[in-house]
Scaffold this motif. Structure first.
Motif, PDB file in Angstrom:
ATOM      1  N   GLY A   1      40.104  64.488  54.502  1.00 22.29           N
ATOM      2  CA  GLY A   1      41.403  65.143  54.710  1.00 22.29           C
ATOM      3  C   GLY A   1      42.585  64.216  54.529  1.00 22.29           C
ATOM      4  N   THR A   2      42.354  62.954  54.171  1.00 20.92           N
ATOM      5  CA  THR A   2      43.468  62.009  54.022  1.00 20.92           C
ATOM      6  C   THR A   2      44.401  62.432  52.876  1.00 20.92           C
ATOM      7  OG1 THR A   2      42.193  60.141  54.877  1.00 20.92           O
ATOM      8  CG2 THR A   2      44.043  59.601  53.442  1.00 20.92           C
ATOM      9  N   PRO A   3      45.701  62.569  53.160  1.00 23.89           N
ATOM     10  CA  PRO A   3      46.648  62.917  52.106  1.00 23.89           C
ATOM     11  C   PRO A   3      47.000  61.680  51.262  1.00 23.89           C
ATOM     12  CG  PRO A   3      47.532  63.363  54.329  1.00 23.89           C
ATOM     13  CD  PRO A   3      46.333  62.499  54.498  1.00 23.89           C
ATOM     14  N   VAL A   4      46.897  61.822  49.966  1.00 26.78           N
ATOM     15  CA  VAL A   4      47.195  60.708  49.047  1.00 26.78           C
ATOM     16  C   VAL A   4      48.575  60.923  48.431  1.00 26.78           C
ATOM     17  CG1 VAL A   4      46.466  59.604  46.887  1.00 26.78           C
ATOM     18  CG2 VAL A   4      44.765  60.234  48.618  1.00 26.78           C
ATOM     19  N   LEU A   5      49.397  59.854  48.518  1.00 29.56           N
ATOM     20  CA  LEU A   5      50.787  59.968  48.047  1.00 29.56           C
ATOM     21  C   LEU A   5      50.930  59.571  46.591  1.00 29.56           C
ATOM     22  CD1 LEU A   5      52.643  58.404  51.097  1.00 29.56           C
ATOM     23  CD2 LEU A   5      52.200  60.821  50.614  1.00 29.56           C
ATOM     24  N   ASP A   6      50.081  58.634  46.137  1.00 30.27           N
ATOM     25  CA  ASP A   6      50.175  58.185  44.741  1.00 30.27           C
ATOM     26  C   ASP A   6      48.876  57.504  44.350  1.00 30.27           C
ATOM     27  OD1 ASP A   6      51.242  57.775  42.228  1.00 30.27           O
ATOM     28  OD2 ASP A   6      52.853  56.432  42.879  1.00 30.27           O
ATOM     29  N   ILE A   7      48.640  57.439  43.055  1.00 33.03           N
ATOM     30  CA  ILE A   7      47.443  56.822  42.482  1.00 33.03           C
ATOM     31  C   ILE A   7      47.940  55.878  41.400  1.00 33.03           C
ATOM     32  CG2 ILE A   7      45.310  57.269  41.202  1.00 33.03           C
ATOM     33  CD1 ILE A   7      45.805  60.306  42.119  1.00 33.03           C
ATOM     34  N   LYS A   8      47.473  54.629  41.432  1.00 38.41           N
ATOM     35  CA  LYS A   8      47.890  53.694  40.382  1.00 38.41           C
ATOM     36  C   LYS A   8      46.682  52.941  39.871  1.00 38.41           C
ATOM     37  CE  LYS A   8      52.371  52.833  42.470  1.00 38.41           C
ATOM     38  NZ  LYS A   8      53.546  51.948  42.402  1.00 38.41           N
ATOM     39  N   PRO A   9      46.656  52.630  38.573  1.00 43.62           N
ATOM     40  CA  PRO A   9      45.521  51.872  38.048  1.00 43.62           C
ATOM     41  C   PRO A   9      45.500  50.466  38.621  1.00 43.62           C
ATOM     42  CG  PRO A   9      47.247  52.088  36.392  1.00 43.62           C
ATOM     43  CD  PRO A   9      47.663  52.945  37.554  1.00 43.62           C
ATOM     44  N   TYR A  10      44.304  49.962  38.914  1.00 46.14           N
ATOM     45  CA  TYR A  10      44.131  48.554  39.272  1.00 46.14           C
ATOM     46  C   TYR A  10      44.272  47.754  37.985  1.00 46.14           C
ATOM     47  CZ  TYR A  10      41.967  44.321  41.081  1.00 46.14           C
ATOM     48  OH  TYR A  10      41.719  43.022  41.465  1.00 46.14           O
ATOM     49  N   VAL A  11      45.094  46.726  38.017  1.00 42.45           N
ATOM     50  CA  VAL A  11      45.351  45.910  36.822  1.00 42.45           C
ATOM     51  C   VAL A  11      44.808  44.508  37.113  1.00 42.45           C
ATOM     52  CG1 VAL A  11      47.145  44.987  35.298  1.00 42.45           C
ATOM     53  CG2 VAL A  11      47.413  47.257  36.302  1.00 42.45           C
ATOM     54  N   PRO A  12      43.601  44.184  36.605  1.00 39.95           N
ATOM     55  CA  PRO A  12      42.944  42.937  37.032  1.00 39.95           C
ATOM     56  C   PRO A  12      43.817  41.701  36.867  1.00 39.95           C
ATOM     57  CG  PRO A  12      41.416  44.294  35.793  1.00 39.95           C
ATOM     58  CD  PRO A  12      42.752  44.969  35.704  1.00 39.95           C
ATOM     59  N   TYR A  13      44.518  41.549  35.753  1.00 42.17           N
ATOM     60  CA  TYR A  13      45.244  40.272  35.558  1.00 42.17           C
ATOM     61  C   TYR A  13      46.390  40.112  36.550  1.00 42.17           C
ATOM     62  CZ  TYR A  13      49.176  42.538  33.119  1.00 42.17           C
ATOM     63  OH  TYR A  13      50.262  43.307  32.812  1.00 42.17           O
ATOM     64  N   ALA A  14      46.899  41.211  37.071  1.00 40.69           N
ATOM     65  CA  ALA A  14      48.024  41.111  38.003  1.00 40.69           C
ATOM     66  C   ALA A  14      47.585  41.251  39.464  1.00 40.69           C
ATOM     67  CB  ALA A  14      49.047  42.199  37.690  1.00 40.69           C
ATOM     68  N   ASP A  15      46.537  42.037  39.711  1.00 39.21           N
ATOM     69  CA  ASP A  15      46.174  42.358  41.095  1.00 39.21           C
ATOM     70  C   ASP A  15      45.142  41.411  41.687  1.00 39.21           C
ATOM     71  OD1 ASP A  15      47.909  44.445  40.829  1.00 39.21           O
ATOM     72  OD2 ASP A  15      46.388  45.995  40.629  1.00 39.21           O
ATOM     73  N   SER A  16      44.454  40.627  40.846  1.00 34.09           N
ATOM     74  CA  SER A  16      43.438  39.708  41.353  1.00 34.09           C
ATOM     75  C   SER A  16      44.024  38.295  41.348  1.00 34.09           C
ATOM     76  CB  SER A  16      42.210  39.800  40.448  1.00 34.09           C
ATOM     77  OG  SER A  16      41.357  38.745  40.703  1.00 34.09           O
ATOM     78  N   ILE A  17      44.158  37.709  42.524  1.00 36.51           N
ATOM     79  CA  ILE A  17      44.840  36.408  42.644  1.00 36.51           C
ATOM     80  C   ILE A  17      43.825  35.376  43.148  1.00 36.51           C
ATOM     81  CG2 ILE A  17      46.734  35.175  43.775  1.00 36.51           C
ATOM     82  CD1 ILE A  17      48.074  37.967  44.092  1.00 36.51           C
ATOM     83  N   CYS A  18      43.348  34.519  42.239  1.00 39.12           N
ATOM     84  CA  CYS A  18      42.245  33.593  42.585  1.00 39.12           C
ATOM     85  C   CYS A  18      42.603  32.684  43.749  1.00 39.12           C
ATOM     86  CB  CYS A  18      41.877  32.735  41.387  1.00 39.12           C
ATOM     87  SG  CYS A  18      41.405  33.705  39.986  1.00 39.12           S
TER      88      CYS A  18
END
Ligand code: SAM
Length: 231
Positions: free
Chosen positions: A124-141
């Motif tokens: 039942g969780t309401p979702v406000l937005d969906i965005k693609p995961y962008v590996p080069y920007a979202d993964s920070i070693c």
């Protein structure tokens, strides 16, 4: 300044109650659900291109944890539930605007429906937005987090024989990886860290349409006792 937002969809999740949901996404890959998109986003145009994407960010509302008065400090389970911390240093559900975010696996895309796994979201969780995961920007070693540097330690999950048979039967009926779901969620040790339960104490949570009951035969070990249809 205030804004009005409205959901783009509602999650239909394997988790029917908050207790025993993993504390972050990806901890239980067998945790599955469907995001049912609401008009006008239920049309094919809105999801075109998503078939090229393996994971998405969901921005959602903690609809079962909303509060009138914002908290400045919270007691995150990660710190044992008895140490308080500034709300912005945590992923606590009680937070300003009640907004959560999770990276989840996108298994299948249909017009009006996204099939998800690795979720940490209540049914039942309401979702406000969906965005693609962008590996080069979202993964920070080199990223670090002194409070949560690694996934929580897992504990062993044992099965009483008849409980395992019950779980296999319901897994077939539901066509879901139910044994894995139960093991992955219980291995996170859902009980509050400050509790030291006796072997007689029973715990339970609902997954799909099932009540799962377990106990701690000894400290740091779970045994599943029963997997039965919810009343
Ligand atoms: N990954 C998200 C984040 O960081 O914003 C959620 C983290 S929060 C610590 C995860 C917990 O939120 C779960 O264990 C579950 O108990 C709770 N939860 C999930 N969906 C919820 C909802 N719709 N309303 C209230 N609590 C929810």
């Amino acid at each position: 300044m205030s804004f009005q937002v409205s959901p783009v969809g509602i999650v239909r999740s394997c988790f029917k109650e908050k207790f025993a949901i993993p504390r972050q996404p990806q901890l239980a890959p067998a945790a599955r659900g469907v995001l049912e998109l609401l008009p006008p986003f239920d049309q094919g145009d809105a999801v075109q291109g998503l078939e090229q994407i393996s994971h998405v960010w969901l921005l959602f509302v903690f609809h079962q944890a909303l509060e009138q008065t914002p908290r400045l400090k919270v007691r995150p389970p990660r710190l044992g539930g008895n140490q308080s911390m500034g709300v912005f240093a945590t992923r606590a559900t009680h937070r300003p605007n009640g907004i959560g975010q999770s990276v989840v696996r996108l298994d299948k895309v249909e017009p009006g429906r996204l099939w998800l796994s690795g979720i940490d979201l209540l049914d039942g969780t309401p979702v406000l937005d969906i965005k693609p995961y962008v590996p080069y920007a979202d993964s920070i070693c080199e990223a670090h987090n002194g409070m949560a540097s690694a996934a929580p330690a897992l504990i062993p999950v044992l099965w009483q024989d008849d409980a395992l048979q019950q779980a296999h039967g319901h897994a077939q009926r539901l066509a879901e990886p139910l044994v894995e779901l139960i093991e992955q969620c219980l291995a996170q040790d859902p009980k509050p860290a400050y509790q030291t339960p006796s072997p007689e104490r029973r715990y339970g949570a609902q997954f799909w349409d099932l009540d799962v009951r377990w106990h701690y035969p000894q400290a740091g070990v779970i045994r599943v006792l029963e997997v039965v249809l919810s009343a």
